[in-house]
Each structure stands twice: as structure tokens, then as C-alpha cells.
Write a protein that holds these residues in place. Structure first.
Motif, short mmCIF file in Angstrom:
data_model
loop_
_atom_site.label_atom_id
_atom_site.label_comp_id
_atom_site.label_asym_id
_atom_site.label_seq_id
_atom_site.Cartn_x
_atom_site.Cartn_y
_atom_site.Cartn_z
N ARG A 147 0.83 -1.20 0.00
CA ARG A 147 0.00 0.00 0.00
C ARG A 147 0.87 1.26 0.00
O ARG A 147 0.60 2.22 -0.74
N ILE A 148 1.91 1.27 0.81
CA ILE A 148 2.78 2.45 0.88
C ILE A 148 3.60 2.59 -0.40
O ILE A 148 3.79 3.71 -0.91
N ARG A 149 4.06 1.48 -0.93
CA ARG A 149 4.88 1.53 -2.15
C ARG A 149 4.10 2.13 -3.31
O ARG A 149 4.66 2.84 -4.15
N LYS A 150 2.78 1.87 -3.39
CA LYS A 150 1.96 2.37 -4.50
C LYS A 150 1.50 3.81 -4.29
O LYS A 150 0.94 4.42 -5.22
N ALA A 151 1.73 4.34 -3.11
CA ALA A 151 1.26 5.70 -2.82
C ALA A 151 1.99 6.73 -3.69
O ALA A 151 3.19 6.61 -3.94
N ARG A 152 1.25 7.72 -4.11
CA ARG A 152 1.80 8.75 -4.97
C ARG A 152 2.63 9.74 -4.16
O ARG A 152 2.26 10.11 -3.04
N THR A 153 3.75 10.18 -4.72
CA THR A 153 4.53 11.27 -4.10
C THR A 153 4.74 12.36 -5.17
O THR A 153 3.79 12.84 -5.76
N ASP A 154 5.99 12.72 -5.44
CA ASP A 154 6.27 13.66 -6.52
C ASP A 154 7.68 13.38 -7.03
O ASP A 154 8.34 12.43 -6.57
N SER A 155 8.15 14.18 -7.95
CA SER A 155 9.42 13.90 -8.62
C SER A 155 10.63 14.54 -7.94
O SER A 155 11.76 14.33 -8.37
N GLU A 156 10.40 15.34 -6.89
CA GLU A 156 11.54 16.01 -6.24
C GLU A 156 12.35 15.03 -5.43
O GLU A 156 11.81 14.20 -4.69
N ARG A 157 13.67 15.13 -5.54
CA ARG A 157 14.56 14.18 -4.87
C ARG A 157 14.64 14.44 -3.37
O ARG A 157 14.55 13.51 -2.57
N ARG A 158 14.80 15.70 -3.01
CA ARG A 158 14.97 16.01 -1.59
C ARG A 158 13.62 16.00 -0.88
O ARG A 158 12.64 16.59 -1.35
N ILE A 159 13.59 15.35 0.27
CA ILE A 159 12.37 15.27 1.05
C ILE A 159 12.27 16.47 1.98
O ILE A 159 13.19 16.75 2.76
N THR A 160 11.16 17.20 1.87
CA THR A 160 10.90 18.36 2.72
C THR A 160 9.47 18.29 3.24
O THR A 160 8.60 17.66 2.62
N PHE A 161 9.24 18.94 4.36
CA PHE A 161 7.90 18.96 4.94
C PHE A 161 7.22 20.27 4.55
O PHE A 161 7.42 21.31 5.17
N ASP B 171 14.44 16.00 7.33
CA ASP B 171 15.86 16.34 7.33
C ASP B 171 16.73 15.09 7.35
O ASP B 171 17.79 15.04 6.71
N ARG B 172 16.30 14.09 8.11
CA ARG B 172 17.10 12.87 8.21
C ARG B 172 17.12 12.12 6.88
O ARG B 172 18.15 11.58 6.48
N ILE B 173 15.99 12.08 6.19
CA ILE B 173 15.93 11.39 4.90
C ILE B 173 16.66 12.18 3.83
O ILE B 173 17.35 11.63 2.97
N GLY B 174 16.49 13.48 3.87
CA GLY B 174 17.22 14.37 2.98
C GLY B 174 17.06 14.03 1.51
O GLY B 174 15.95 14.01 0.98
N ASP B 175 18.19 13.74 0.86
CA ASP B 175 18.19 13.46 -0.57
C ASP B 175 17.90 12.00 -0.89
O ASP B 175 18.11 11.56 -2.03
N GLY B 176 17.40 11.27 0.08
CA GLY B 176 17.09 9.85 -0.16
C GLY B 176 15.91 9.65 -1.10
O GLY B 176 15.73 8.57 -1.66
N ALA C 143 10.36 3.61 2.46
CA ALA C 143 11.00 2.54 3.23
C ALA C 143 10.94 2.85 4.72
O ALA C 143 10.66 1.97 5.55
N GLU C 144 11.21 4.11 5.06
CA GLU C 144 11.16 4.53 6.47
C GLU C 144 9.74 4.37 7.02
O GLU C 144 9.54 3.84 8.11
N LEU C 145 8.75 4.83 6.26
CA LEU C 145 7.37 4.75 6.71
C LEU C 145 6.93 3.30 6.88
O LEU C 145 6.28 2.95 7.87
N THR C 146 7.28 2.46 5.93
CA THR C 146 6.92 1.05 6.01
C THR C 146 7.49 0.41 7.27
O THR C 146 6.80 -0.33 7.98
N THR C 147 8.75 0.70 7.56
CA THR C 147 9.40 0.11 8.73
C THR C 147 8.74 0.56 10.03
O THR C 147 8.42 -0.26 10.89
#
Length: 365
Positions: A254-268, A296-301, A308-312
Motif C-alpha cells: 500500500r505504501i509503495r503504491k502511494a503517490r509522491t512527486d518527482s523532487e529528490r529532496r524530502i521536505t515537509f 531532514d534525516r531522509i534528505g536526498d534519499g 521505506a522509512e514509513l513502512t518500517t
């Protein structure tokens, strides 16, 4: 200052009064030395419209367990009759009911200290609804925000009588078992105000002014925001949530199929990146961290690292609940016994209430 009458159910003044009463109830619940505390009875519940999800866990289940563990008499309603309020196809209500019950028990609800019961097993609630309908007007019901919102969303479809009278049915749920405290968010306050009005009107019209029904207080709760994976409110029907009964693999999918966006850096950034922000918020509920810190911890991941973080954290956080739930689901006879015992207790109370009501109206033979 203008004195509000019973028809003014959702103004700033009425909210202030409700807030003050709620604060007093919170203090009473937290004061084990108070004799008044023993007179409290909490009534809360859910409609079995589908599997409970992590929004339910953080917004309601945890607080119910905390109230129960403080020794407050707690009644939890499985509102199966209310499933038909606003839908034609009800699905497998029985399966949803017992799934809901398994989640209640897995979360820590103790049937020795909390009464879990189903609408359909307590017909006295329906009879009380009939009496209480005599105490409200059509205009009041149509002003209720829930009814107004549902009517606006029907696209011309006729409003069912059950949906129109939904607030009265809720009043019968509460007053039928003499509930005195109902945990709600601010948006549900009009329902509690309607119940308070019904209690007062019954006491005046049929009970000679005697306070047979105690006007219940709303216990205003600061429910955490639990968004769905898509940024909207988490909902089983939208498929944007994680159900408590999912397996670890189902959760990952379910989490893997969730939509995000194309930006590499994760920001809130909730406004600009709602899906990413929702995932960060959900992770924060399980870890206790601020969403900004997780970002901030995930950063450019990128999205892969975020998912992966959310699933865990979700699978780790739900592991114990799911293990308990699986054990409970494997013993349907136990679940049936728990519900049957709760139904019996609730019906005994509601039957006495109905007898008292009929005595006061003069129709008990």
C-alpha cells in the motif's frame, strides 16, 4: 449578554461553554479522590463500515484505553444500524463488526472494565429515538452541520429520514445507557448540544422538571491529525490508509503504491507537497518525531527512502497489535461471547431507561 436557547447549537458562546465543561470533566477524570468521578459514564463508538485504520488507533482507540484504565465506566457502541444511514450497499456488516471488536481488544479495551455493545442488539434505543423525535423540530435537524453537509453532497438525491434524524438516534445511544461524557472533536459538538437539549426538554415535559436525564458533557479531545497517504483525510473507502488488520506485506504494498512527486529532496511542505507531508506526519505519529526532523534525516534519499522509512515504522509500531488481533480473530467464539455479554449489560440498562420513560409519559401497561 444574550442567553442561548436550545435551538442555538453551534455558536462561539456555546463552544466556550462546552469547552469549560469539557475542561472540568478532564480534571474530574484525572482526580481519583473525587466522589463525583464515580458518576461518570463515557459513551463512544464507531460505525462498522470497514476495517479500522491507524487513524482510528491514534485518534480514538488510545484515548479510550487511557480513560478505561483510569477507572471510568466506559461504553463502546458498535453502531451497526447507523451503517444504513447514508448508503444503499452496506457490505458485510457482521464481518466488519467482529473485525472492529478484534481491534478494540487488541488495542487494550478490556471487556471486564468496558462494555462493548451493538445497536441492533438493543432495540430499546430505537424506541427511545421515537420518543425523542417528539422533542425536536424539523428545522433544528436540518441546521445540524452533519445533516447539512450530507444533504449538500447528495447531488439532488432525497435525504433519508434516518439521516435527517441521525442526531436524535445518537441522543438515544447516549441517554439510553445514561452516558454522561462523550469524547468528540469540535465538529461534533452540535450532536452533543442536541442531546443536551433533548435531555432538558424531556425533563421539563415528561418528568416534572426532575433531572431524570443528565445532560451529557462533550469531552473535547485534541485528536492528532492522521492524514491518508494521499494528503486527504484517511478513509477506508478512499483506499488511502493502512488498516490495523493488514499484514506487513500488504502494508508495504500500500505504501509503495502511494503517490509522491518527482523532487529528490524530502521536505515537509504540507501545502506544496501534501502526499509527502502526509507520509512524514504518519511516520511521526509512530516515532514521536516532528515531521520536519524526519524529512531532514531522509534528505536526498527521495521517495524510495521515505516510503521505506514509513513502512518500517508502521510495521514495527503495529506488530504487537497485529499479533494480538490475529489471536483474537482465530477465536471467533470468544469475540461472540464478549459482544453478547456487552449486549446483555447495555440492554438491561436501556430496558430500565425505557420503562422509566414510559412511566413518565404514562404509557407503561
Amino acid at each position: 449578554m444574550t442567553v442561548l436557547d436550545d435551538t442555538e447549537l453551534h455558536t462561539d458562546a456555546s463552544y466556550a461553554a462546552s469547552f469549560a465543561r469539557s475542561r472540568a470533566v478532564h480534571e474530574l477524570i484525572d482526580d481519583p479522590a473525587s466522589a463525583e468521578r464515580t458518576k461518570l459514564r463515557v459513551l463512544t463508538g464507531d460505525r462498522p463500515t470497514g476495517p479500522l485504520h491507524i487513524g482510528h488507533l491514534f485518534a480514538t482507540l488510545k484515548s479510550r484505553v487511557a480513560i478505561q484504565n483510569k477507572g471510568i465506566d466506559t461504553f463502546i457502541l458498535v453502531a451497526d444500524y447507523q451503517v444504513i444511514t447514508d448508503r444503499d450497499a452496506v457490505g458485510d456488516v457482521r464481518a466488519a463488526t467482529f473485525g472492529q471488536l478484534a481491534d478494540y481488544l487488541a488495542a487494550g479495551i478490556d471487556p471486564a472494565r468496558s462494555t462493548i455493545f451493538a445497536h441492533s442488539a438493543v432495540p430499546e434505543i430505537g424506541q427511545l429515538t421515537l420518543v425523542f423525535l417528539s422533542l425536536v423540530t424539523d428545522a433544528e435537524l436540518r441546521r445540524n452541520p452533519t445533516v447539512k453537509d450530507e444533504l449538500a453532497a447528495t447531488d439532488g438525491r432525497p435525504l433519508s429520514g434516518l439521516l435527517l434524524s441521525y442526531p436524535v438516534h445518537q441522543a438515544a445511544d447516549i441517554l439510553g445507557v445514561h452516558g454522561t461524557v462523550v469524547p468528540v472533536g469540535r465538529d461534533q459538538l452540535p450532536h452533543i448540544e442536541q442531546t443536551r437539549a433533548i435531555a432538558r426538554r424531556f425533563n421539563t415535559r415528561y418528568s416534572g422538571g426532575e433531572d431524570y436525564f443528565r445532560a451529557p458533557d462533550a469531552l473535547l479531545t485534541e485528536m492528532p491529525v492522521v492524514p491518508g497517504l494521499d494528503g486527504r483525510k484517511m478513509s477506508t473507502s478512499r483506499g488511502n490508509g493502512v488498516s490495523l488488520g493488514m499484514t506487513a506485506d500488504e502494508t508495504a504494498a500500500r505504501i509503495r503504491k502511494a503517490r509522491t512527486d518527482s523532487e529528490r529532496r524530502i521536505t515537509f511542505e504540507p501545502e506544496r507537497r501534501p502526499e509527502v507531508a502526509s507520509m512524514l506526519r504518519i511516520a511521526g505519529l509512530f516515532t514521536g518525531e516532528a515531521p520536519e526532523h524526519i524529512a531532514d534525516r531522509i534528505g536526498d534519499g527521495g521517495a524510495a527512502a521515505l516510503k521505506a522509512e514509513l513502512t518500517t515504522v508502521v510495521n514495527d509500531g503495529l506488530a504487537a497489535h497485529r499479533a494480538r488481533r490475529a489471536d483474537l480473530a482465530a477465536d471467533p467464539a470468544h469475540l461472540e461471547s464478549v459482544l453478547r455479554e456487552g449486549n446483555t449489560r447495555a440492554r438491561e440498562i436501556a430496558a430500565r431507561t425505557l420503562d422509566d420513560v414510559n412511566d413518565r409519559i404514562g404509557v407503561r401497561y
